[in-house]
Design a protein around this motif. Structure first.
Motif, PDB file in Angstrom:
ATOM      1  N   HIS A 265       0.766  -1.305  -0.096  1.00  0.00           N
ATOM      2  CA  HIS A 265       0.147  -0.098  -0.187  1.00  0.00           C
ATOM      3  C   HIS A 265       0.749   1.272  -0.018  1.00  0.00           C
ATOM      4  O   HIS A 265       0.551   2.354  -0.764  1.00  0.00           O
ATOM      5  N   PHE A 280     -11.024   2.631   4.332  1.00  0.00           N
ATOM      6  CA  PHE A 280     -10.314   1.476   3.741  1.00  0.00           C
ATOM      7  C   PHE A 280      -8.854   1.835   3.529  1.00  0.00           C
ATOM      8  O   PHE A 280      -7.875   0.788   3.327  1.00  0.00           O
ATOM      9  N   VAL A 283      -4.134   2.797   7.152  1.00  0.00           N
ATOM     10  CA  VAL A 283      -3.338   1.850   7.463  1.00  0.00           C
ATOM     11  C   VAL A 283      -2.201   2.197   8.568  1.00  0.00           C
ATOM     12  O   VAL A 283      -2.403   3.408   8.788  1.00  0.00           O
ATOM     13  N   LYS A 320     -14.597  -0.597  10.376  1.00  0.00           N
ATOM     14  CA  LYS A 320     -14.198   0.434   9.532  1.00  0.00           C
ATOM     15  C   LYS A 320     -15.418   1.441   9.016  1.00  0.00           C
ATOM     16  O   LYS A 320     -15.052   2.532   8.523  1.00  0.00           O
ATOM     17  N   ALA A 331      -5.557  -3.407   5.869  1.00  0.00           N
ATOM     18  CA  ALA A 331      -6.118  -3.696   4.855  1.00  0.00           C
ATOM     19  C   ALA A 331      -5.779  -5.067   4.468  1.00  0.00           C
ATOM     20  O   ALA A 331      -4.655  -5.645   4.573  1.00  0.00           O
ATOM     21  N   ARG A 395     -14.365  -6.131  -4.464  1.00  0.00           N
ATOM     22  CA  ARG A 395     -13.819  -6.693  -3.220  1.00  0.00           C
ATOM     23  C   ARG A 395     -14.824  -7.992  -2.882  1.00  0.00           C
ATOM     24  O   ARG A 395     -14.554  -8.874  -2.147  1.00  0.00           O
ATOM     25  N   ASN A 404     -11.664  -5.620   3.418  1.00  0.00           N
ATOM     26  CA  ASN A 404     -11.497  -4.130   3.557  1.00  0.00           C
ATOM     27  C   ASN A 404     -10.129  -3.925   2.701  1.00  0.00           C
ATOM     28  O   ASN A 404      -9.179  -3.944   3.142  1.00  0.00           O
ATOM     29  N   THR A 405     -10.326  -3.637   1.487  1.00  0.00           N
ATOM     30  CA  THR A 405      -9.075  -3.383   0.652  1.00  0.00           C
ATOM     31  C   THR A 405      -9.478  -2.046   0.012  1.00  0.00           C
ATOM     32  O   THR A 405     -10.309  -1.604  -0.464  1.00  0.00           O
ATOM     33  N   PRO A 406      -8.262  -1.144  -0.081  1.00  0.00           N
ATOM     34  CA  PRO A 406      -8.383  -0.048  -0.618  1.00  0.00           C
ATOM     35  C   PRO A 406      -8.676  -0.016  -1.976  1.00  0.00           C
ATOM     36  O   PRO A 406      -9.010   0.969  -2.763  1.00  0.00           O
TER      37      PRO A 406
END
Lengths: 430, 315
Positions: A265, A280, A283, A320, A331, A395, A404-406
């Motif tokens: 990330h 999201f 981090v 989140k 994430a 996702r 929970n992915t950006p």
């Protein structure tokens, strides 16, 4: 598990050790690589029965990912070894090196043995790290010797940085005596306490509690001074700022046994991606300025930063769906690691063999594994991928229990087609 | 229509023309408030004040503003309610939304929380302060006060002094005054200035004399009690000596400079009592008066937009 002789022919072989990207065929047998053939060499007859035509796609050593959070023991509903294993296989990760920041922490041989048993449910290789101090509380060192005997490959308190330098110095000295690898989270713990963003214009505009990027340098400089003092083998899990890099370069030049990683990330996103408080993108450490990201990429290019990690951290929706500063950090990234890393290839021009040093060879070497290589005798842990295949990430399709992915909704380029672990096909994209 | 917003979440999304339109309407309401005090722009509408953080002044101001325009106003003290029982902000929002309010006035201790809430409801949301982020109605009432005192809201030199770092009032004012093309100076000790603030198109100084030099407006900020001892500044008396507004320091400003404070004041900490009470310089009570007018205008404009658009029923 198939141990039949298999030929993976007509592949683009990405060999990080030789630094080559050449067409050829890989022969595997008994869970290991038997031979690497150049394009015009005939496949031996005994391998022809099981011949897989790779159709010119890339075949590389499977990813070795240090720092994966699996939530066993404590929160199997967030991520189990089984679900993490599925996600890893889908992402071309053939070895997960898992974190001890579970509940309870993996800080005793007993908890380690429990986790090792559970780890058998994953369809990829799993290696476990253990806590450096009991309960990751930074007060007393864990039973490093027992834990190492029971199979812990490295020792880390993860993001719970040991505040008491005397405790840390002793733990590092003790670990050094055992030849154990210690993984640090370079961060000045008091300064970074409560921070949700990196200080600067954006953090001020969004009025988020922020930490100076200098806190990372302070944490790293302290750790490196202790490495010099104790002679311990040390890996910094995430070096993400330009200001911290010179310390790393100096330590390496001085011959200290030091390596460093960066999360995918921090290598592909910057602080502005948070935009309107998108949690999201929260981090740890917080995302940095673009200047820092560029410096990190330069460091990946010249080898100052050795590895890229997913820092896979499952968090449920509820944790989140909160105001940014109250929301949980982290994430999921096992499945998005490879497609996101391809941005470093497509947009930043890092060649695939070099990228695979960071994703596979260097982490394997650091842990003393045979993986990460395309050579006879190496384990047949492989990933077949199409570096150019475009797709939009959804996702909901992720294998992880948490989504929970950006990268949700983002255009990605590069897709895993097959994943092999010890010569067995553990994932195939239909 | 000049004012196109569905919510008033901050100054950042506002166009200068929208700010002017809102202030023009507020001027009319200021006149109304000195006369009959009765309007019907919000008649039949339900206004809920949700304060997740203690407030007396702002909440009272919103309540009076709503009542003067005929809204049914309800105050919810969120400190003592279901939030304490673990309900999340979004669930609270959905629960309230099901009661079909028209105007939701929200204060929350976390930056960005009001934005988050606004995404989940289909009424108009007014930010009454979110963390250190924004406090738009405060900036608008300050702007109205300045415009009435100075006759214009552009090409003025405005010094904002004190605890900039923890102040949503400072952030909203900085953005608004910048949008309206004023020269803004921020004055405070380095510990009370946020990082990167020099990139916001303002001048930054640590010296009151320099910051106040030839200023048209001197805006003082409240210093929170918990920040006074040792953490950010050495002591209350040293702060007052270096940054408290007294006659000596005010001499550096223009002779007709006005003095502002969002309240509540700490007399003898950030401002000398005599300055605060000097009716030739201080416009502090005028600010409070304009607060009601600005909030009436904001709610009126949002209600007009609310009535003009179809509202899906999502209960």
């Amino acid at each position: 598990m198939t141990t039949h002789p298999t030929a993976l022919s007509n592949a683009r072989l990405i060999d990080p050790e030789a630094g080559t990207d050449t067409p050829g065929t890989l022969l595997i047998e008994g869970g290991r690589i038997k031979e690497v053939l150049t394009q015009d060499t005939e496949t031996p007859p005994e391998f022809r029965a099981r011949n897989l035509d790779c159709r010119g796609r890339c075949l590389a050593p499977g990813i070795v990912d240090i720092g994966v959070k699996v939530c066993e023991p404590g929160a199997r509903h967030l991520e189990s070894y089984r679900s993490a294993g599925r996600a890893a296989a889908a992402g071309g990760v053939t070895t997960m090196v898992t974190r001890p920041d579970t509940d309870p922490a993996i800080d005793s041989p007993e908890t380690l043995e429990f986790a090792l048993r559970r780890a058998g449910e994953a369809r990829v290789n799993v290696l476990l790290m253990a806590a450096l101090t009991k309960g990751r509380a930074g007060r007393e060192m864990a039973e490093i010797g027992f834990l190492a005997d029971a199979g812990a490959v490295a020792f880390t308190d993860c993001d719970a940085v040991v505040q008491d330098t005397k405790v840390l110095a002793r733990a590092l000295a003790y670990a050094a005596g055992l030849g154990a690898l210690v993984i640090g989270h370079p961060q000045e713990p008091v300064l970074s306490d409560g921070a949700a963003a990196t200080s600067g214009k954006f953090a001020t505009l969004r009025a988020l509690p922020a930490v100076s990027p200098m806190a990372e340098r302070m944490g790293l400089e302290r750790d490196l001074a202790l490495v010099e003092m104790t002679g311990v083998r040390y890996h910094a899990d995430q070096v993400t700022t330009a200001a911290a890099l010179p310390a790393l370069t100096r330590a390496k030049a001085a011959g200290l046994d030091v390596t460093a990683g960066v999360s995918i990330h921090h290598a592909t996103l910057n602080a502005l991606d948070v935009a309107d408080y998108r949690t999201f993108f929260k981090v740890k450490p917080p995302l940095r300025d673009e200047d820092d990201r560029q410096a990190v990429i330069e460091a990946l290019r010249d080898g100052t930063i050795d590895m890229i990690h997913s820092m896979h951290t499952p968090q449920d929706e509820e944790s989140k769906r909160l105001p940014f500063e109250a929301a949980a950090s982290g994430a999921v990234a096992l499945e998005t690691l490879l497609p996101a890393a391809m941005r470093l290839h497509h947009s930043e021009g890092i060649e695939l063999p070099h990228l695979w040093r960071a994703l596979s060879l260097n982490p394997a070497r650091r842990l003393g594994l045979e993986a990460g290589r395309l050579e006879p005798g190496a384990p047949a842990d492989l990933v077949l991928f199409d570096p150019d295949a475009p797709f939009v990430l959804d996702r909901a399709e992720l294998q992880s229990k948490c989504k929970n992915t950006p990268f949700d909704g983002q255009r990605m380029q590069g897709r895993v087609l097959q994943t092999w672990v010890a010569g067995a096909l553990v994932h195939e994209r239909d | 229509m000049t004012f196109r917003q569905n919510h008033l979440l901050g100054i950042e999304p506002l166009h200068p023309a929208e700010i002017t339109a809102l202030l023009d309407l507020a001027d009319q309401y200021a006149a109304l408030n000195r006369g009959s005090k009765r309007g019907d722009a919000l008649a039949g509408l339900t206004q809920i004040n949700m304060f997740f953080e203690n407030s007396t002044r702002t909440q009272a101001s919103f309540e009076i503003a709503g009542k003067r325009l005929g809204a049914d106003v309800m105050n919810m003290a969120m400190q003592s309610s279901s939030v304490k029982k673990g309900e999340t902000l979004i669930d609270t929002a959905l629960t309230l939304n099901a009661m079909h309010p028209d105007l939701l006035v929200v204060r929350h201790p976390h930056s960005g929380a009001v934005d988050l809430l606004a995404q989940k409801v289909n009424c108009a949301v007014l930010n009454a302060g979110d963390g250190r982020h924004e406090h738009p109605t405060q900036a608008l009432l300050d702007a109205l006060t300045i415009r009435r005192a100075k006759g214009r809201l552009h090409r003025l030199t405005i010094a904002i002094c004190g605890d900039i770092a923890h102040s949503r009032v400072a952030r909203s004012n900085l953005i608004l005054l910048g949008k309206m093309e004023n020269r803004v100076r921020l004055v405070g000790p380095p510990t009370l200035l946020p990082s990167g603030i020099d990139q916001f198109g303002c001048e930054v100084t640590h010296d009151m004399a320099e910051g106040l030099k030839d200023a048209d407006v001197v805006m003082m900020l409240r210093l929170q009690k918990e920040r006074m001892d040792g953490g950010f500044i050495p002591s209350e008396r040293e702060y007052y000596h270096r940054y408290g507004l007294d006659a000596d320091k005010l001499r550096h400003a223009k002779p007709d400079a006005i003095v502002m404070h969002p309240g509540p004041m700490n007399r003898g900490v950030e401002i000398d009592g005599q300055i605060a009470d000097d009716i030739t310089r201080s416009v502090i009570t005028e600010q409070v008066e304009m607060g009601v007018a600005v909030r009436m205008a904001a709610m009126d404009l949002l209600a007009r937009n609310l009535r003009a658009r179809p509202r899906p029923v999502t209960a």
